[in-house]
Enzyme design. Structure first.
Site, PDB file in Angstrom:
ATOM      1  N   HIS A  51       0.728  -1.245   0.057  1.00 37.61           N
ATOM      2  CA  HIS A  51       0.096  -0.008  -0.024  1.00 37.61           C
ATOM      3  C   HIS A  51       0.887   1.313   0.108  1.00 37.61           C
ATOM      4  O   HIS A  51       1.184   1.813   1.306  1.00 37.61           O
ATOM      5  CB  HIS A  51      -0.946  -0.135   1.222  1.00 37.61           C
ATOM      6  CG  HIS A  51      -1.887  -1.157   1.216  1.00 37.61           C
ATOM      7  ND1 HIS A  51      -1.287  -2.388   1.687  1.00 37.61           N
ATOM      8  CD2 HIS A  51      -3.212  -1.332   1.179  1.00 37.61           C
ATOM      9  CE1 HIS A  51      -2.434  -3.254   1.619  1.00 37.61           C
ATOM     10  NE2 HIS A  51      -3.600  -2.579   1.366  1.00 37.61           N
ATOM     11  N   HIS A 282      -3.954   2.979  -3.602  1.00 38.25           N
ATOM     12  CA  HIS A 282      -4.302   2.481  -2.226  1.00 38.25           C
ATOM     13  C   HIS A 282      -3.482   1.277  -2.068  1.00 38.25           C
ATOM     14  O   HIS A 282      -2.638   1.157  -1.089  1.00 38.25           O
ATOM     15  CB  HIS A 282      -5.732   2.169  -1.983  1.00 38.25           C
ATOM     16  CG  HIS A 282      -5.919   1.773  -0.676  1.00 38.25           C
ATOM     17  ND1 HIS A 282      -5.972   2.261   0.655  1.00 38.25           N
ATOM     18  CD2 HIS A 282      -6.118   0.332  -0.413  1.00 38.25           C
ATOM     19  CE1 HIS A 282      -6.139   1.568   1.622  1.00 38.25           C
ATOM     20  NE2 HIS A 282      -6.293   0.351   1.014  1.00 38.25           N
ATOM     21  N   GLU A 429     -18.190  -3.353  24.778  1.00 36.33           N
ATOM     22  CA  GLU A 429     -17.562  -4.635  24.851  1.00 36.33           C
ATOM     23  C   GLU A 429     -16.035  -4.695  24.000  1.00 36.33           C
ATOM     24  O   GLU A 429     -15.137  -5.064  24.068  1.00 36.33           O
ATOM     25  CB  GLU A 429     -18.041  -6.008  24.383  1.00 36.33           C
ATOM     26  CG  GLU A 429     -19.377  -6.037  25.596  1.00 36.33           C
ATOM     27  CD  GLU A 429     -20.767  -5.487  25.193  1.00 36.33           C
ATOM     28  OE1 GLU A 429     -21.503  -5.669  25.883  1.00 36.33           O
ATOM     29  OE2 GLU A 429     -20.610  -4.787  24.295  1.00 36.33           O
ATOM     30  N   HIS A 491     -28.866 -15.139  24.933  1.00 33.95           N
ATOM     31  CA  HIS A 491     -27.559 -15.132  25.990  1.00 33.95           C
ATOM     32  C   HIS A 491     -26.777 -16.124  26.425  1.00 33.95           C
ATOM     33  O   HIS A 491     -26.039 -16.015  27.132  1.00 33.95           O
ATOM     34  CB  HIS A 491     -27.948 -14.133  27.121  1.00 33.95           C
ATOM     35  CG  HIS A 491     -28.667 -12.686  27.195  1.00 33.95           C
ATOM     36  ND1 HIS A 491     -29.434 -12.351  25.999  1.00 33.95           N
ATOM     37  CD2 HIS A 491     -28.095 -11.700  27.780  1.00 33.95           C
ATOM     38  CE1 HIS A 491     -29.439 -10.946  26.080  1.00 33.95           C
ATOM     39  NE2 HIS A 491     -28.641 -10.627  27.283  1.00 33.95           N
TER      40      HIS A 491
END
Length: 679
Positions: A51, A282, A429, A491
């Protein structure tokens, strides 16, 4: 040629055109930046992959940062009070490698640069922690670097609060891309950094408006400066090719009482006549013709990988710039009253009294035989170890009362107050996992995070990087199975154990009682070559062991209860299902069928034992595995004729006892399976 990278507007008055930049008078810093560009072009061309665009666009910004403000000393990349530099836009890795080479960092010479992206080269496709001592973190998955840097900046503030600014007084610098700021984890970590007022954190955003698909406006029209301002950051927009403007913005960041985001308007692939400002610059080589034309446009007339002596000397001076500052720091350290303790935590060593403290805890567990959920057992362990190990820093993603990870009386970390030892991460989280990585990478702390086990699905990219970097990171993951009951299948983890056990270098620890929980915490704290996950139950579990000798979990698996006579079968279980296996053993013994029970809290550690030990534990009788989770992977221990009692489907919403009966994970079901196998 890409002539106009952005038209000026009232909201964004920065005009950047390649022609106007190339027409500016040559300055020493511009020439130093061209050395970075040339090396990036050459390395990517030789590797035939890479890159080049980002290093070519951000070379001026990096030059200003590394030559004026970034505090480091090339001969000592482990100096504790160095600034941390994170290339979050890891795809532009040649920017970092060029900087390390030019500033004289050992292990990143021109031969290494020539081996860019080749097997075992320290100049890997994306920066890899450990490949060179000056690479602070592995980056490449976008969003991870900037979020990890938040943890580094937080660690600096925590250690400064403990040891004082005479020993801890440094900054964290980040270069990030448009893509980094699109990733959701950057929102989580950026919000937390603003909330905590981490003023030693500065992010330099390569605002080049290009992603792989094309212009970023194809998919993203956020006003990033307003977004970060809403988080509580200071913000600034500059011409990324104007060294004076970049320097002034960096000086502003040094004075700010907030973390700072600087939008550096650049042109990807700057200098390339046809590809500059386009997605073509890129992620692939410019090609020989375009590469040569780019160098000509820059006025760089040297052979590949050659930097003229004058420029090399300028960069060498930059690499030595921090030597005087480091010498002064070493003198302060030598006379500091906390020198011994500071050196201990930086070295990652546990306190001398640690083993004595743990032994006393295990003796208490053996004497009292508590019946606790393993999450409550974990809390009991933390109540002993947190006061004894001051570098432990805990936290939870808004589940503290459920995870049971807070030790009463422990001060919490708050905006502007970093003397605490517990972080309220909020419902972030993924950001929490990245921050915990950054704290571990910074050094001097042993961090743990906490949430429900099911939410490791949100954390996985950062968990994987912790494993890849082999850092001492700990996560307390409660509500580990259908045993959480009424909250239901959304859950209840099923496939998570198998998934995380498959991750190289990740220790998944699922203890069966309070004694095993203490042992697993011990293993996690003493492990310095990788992360550990403590997978803990919601439901109560009886204490089954009262021995206080060796840490039996350290072998990954062991015979918890041998058969009273010749083994007819071996029951192998983990965590809460060990209790079920023990009840089945008792029922079978009453019928005259003698079986052994094996507790297998850590598969990875058990796999590391020698063949003789594993054979002695598993035995040669038929094997039955018991775990309230997917069967995936269990054939490794059960063999071709083994039986598995678990579940390969999602759970239900009901009291946990009812769910266990419904899916057939009971002592009666285990005993019945053994009887059937033996008939």
């Amino acid at each position: 040629m890409a002539s106009v990278a952005e038209l000026p507007t009232k909201e964004n008055p920065v005009l950047v055109t390649q022609a106007s930049i190339l027409a500016r008078p040559m300055t020493p810093e511009r020439r130093m930046a061209d050395a970075i560009r040339a090396l990036a072009i050459d390395a990517v061309e030789k590797a035939r992959s890479g890159h080049p665009g980002m290093p070519m666009g951000m070379a001026e910004v990096a030059t200003v940062l590394w030559s004026r403000l970034h505090k480091y000393v090339a001969p000592d990349p482990h100096w504790p009070d160095r600034d941390r530099f994170v290339l979050s836009a890891g795809h532009g890795s040649m920017l970092l490698y060029a900087l390390l080479y030019l500033t004289g960092h050992a292990g990143m010479g021109i031969e290494e640069i020539k081996r860019f992206r080749q097997l075992h080269s320290p100049a890997a496709g994306h920066p890899e922690y450990g490949a060179n001592p000056a690479i602070e973190t592995t980056t490449g998955p976008l969003g991870q670097g900037i979020s990890t840097a938040v943890g580094m900046a937080l660690a600096e503030r925590i250690l400064a609060a403990r040891f004082g600014r005479s020993l801890v007084d440094h900054r964290t610098w980040v270069i990030c891309s448009d893509g980094d700021l699109m990733e959701g984890v950057s929102h989580e970590a950026g919000s937390l950094a603003g909330h905590l007022r981490l003023d030693r954190l500065t992010v330099l955003w390569d605002d080049n408006h290009i992603s792989i698909d094309g212009d970023t406006e194809l998919s993203n029209t956020d006003d990033q400066l307003k977004r970060f301002a809403s988080y509580g950051w200071a913000t600034k927009r500059v011409d990324g090719f104007d060294a004076a403007a970049v320097g002034a913005a960096l000086s502003m960041a040094m004075r700010s009482k907030k973390p700072t985001l600087i939008a550096c308007r650049t042109i990807i692939g700057f200098g390339a006549p046809k590809k500059a400002g386009t997605a073509a610059a890129h992620g692939s080589p410019l090609g020989p013709e375009e590469a040569q034309a780019a160098k000509a446009a820059l006025g760089w007339n040297y052979p590949p990988f050659e930097v003229p002596d004058g420029l090399r000397a300028q960069w060498a001076e930059v690499g030595a710039r921090g030597a005087k500052t480091r010498r002064a720091w070493l003198k302060r350290l030598a006379h500091h009253p906390q020198r011994e303790e500071f050196e201990r935590v930086i070295a990652g060593q546990l306190p001398a009294t640690y083993h004595e403290t743990l032994a006393a805890l295990r003796a208490e567990i053996a004497a009292t035989k508590p019946k606790l959920a393993s999450r409550a057992s974990s809390q009991k362990v933390l109540e002993t170890l947190v006061p004894a190990v001051p570098e432990i820093i805990g936290g939870s993603a808004d589940l503290t009362p459920s995870n049971l990870t807070y030790v009463k009386g422990t001060p919490t970390i708050a905006p502007g107050n970093y003397g605490g030892r517990y972080v309220h991460y909020g419902i972030r989280e993924h950001g929490m996992a990245a921050c915990v990585n950054g704290m571990a990478l910074h050094g001097g702390l042993i961090p743990y995070g906490a949430t429900f086990f099911i939410f490791t699905d949100y954390m996985r990219p950062s968990l994987r990087l912790a494993a890849l970097m082999r850092k001492r990171v700990i996560h307390v993951l409660t509500h580990d199975s259908i045993g959480l009951g009424e909250d239901g299948p959304t859950h209840q983890p099923v496939e998570q154990l198998a998934s995380l056990r498959a991750m190289p270098n990740m220790h998944v620890l699922r203890p069966a009682d309070t004694m095993e929980t203490a042992e697993c915490w011990d293993l996690a704290l003493r492990r310095t070559d990788g992360p550990s996950l403590l997978v803990l139950s919601r439901q109560s579990l009886p204490t089954m062991r009262t021995d206080t000798g060796e840490n039996r979990c350290a072998r990954g698996g062991y015979v918890l209860a041998e058969a009273d006579g010749a083994r007819r079968a071996t029951l192998i279980a983990t965590g809460s299902e060990v209790t079920i296996a023990m009840a089945a053993r008792e029922a079978l013994a009453a019928e005259g069928t003698q079986v052994a029970v094996v507790s297998l809290p850590c598969w990875d550690l058990f796999a590391q034992q020698d063949d003789a030990y594993r054979a002695g534990v598993l035995g040669h009788a038929p094997r039955v595995g018991v775990e309230a989770a997917s069967s995936f992977g269990w054939d490794r221990w059960l063999g071709p004729d083994g039986i598995f009692i678990g579940l390969d489907h999602f759970g239900e919403s009901a009291p946990y006892e009812d769910i266990y009966r419904d899916v057939g994970i009971t002592a009666e079901a285990v005993a019945a399976a053994v009887r059937k196998k033996l008939t």
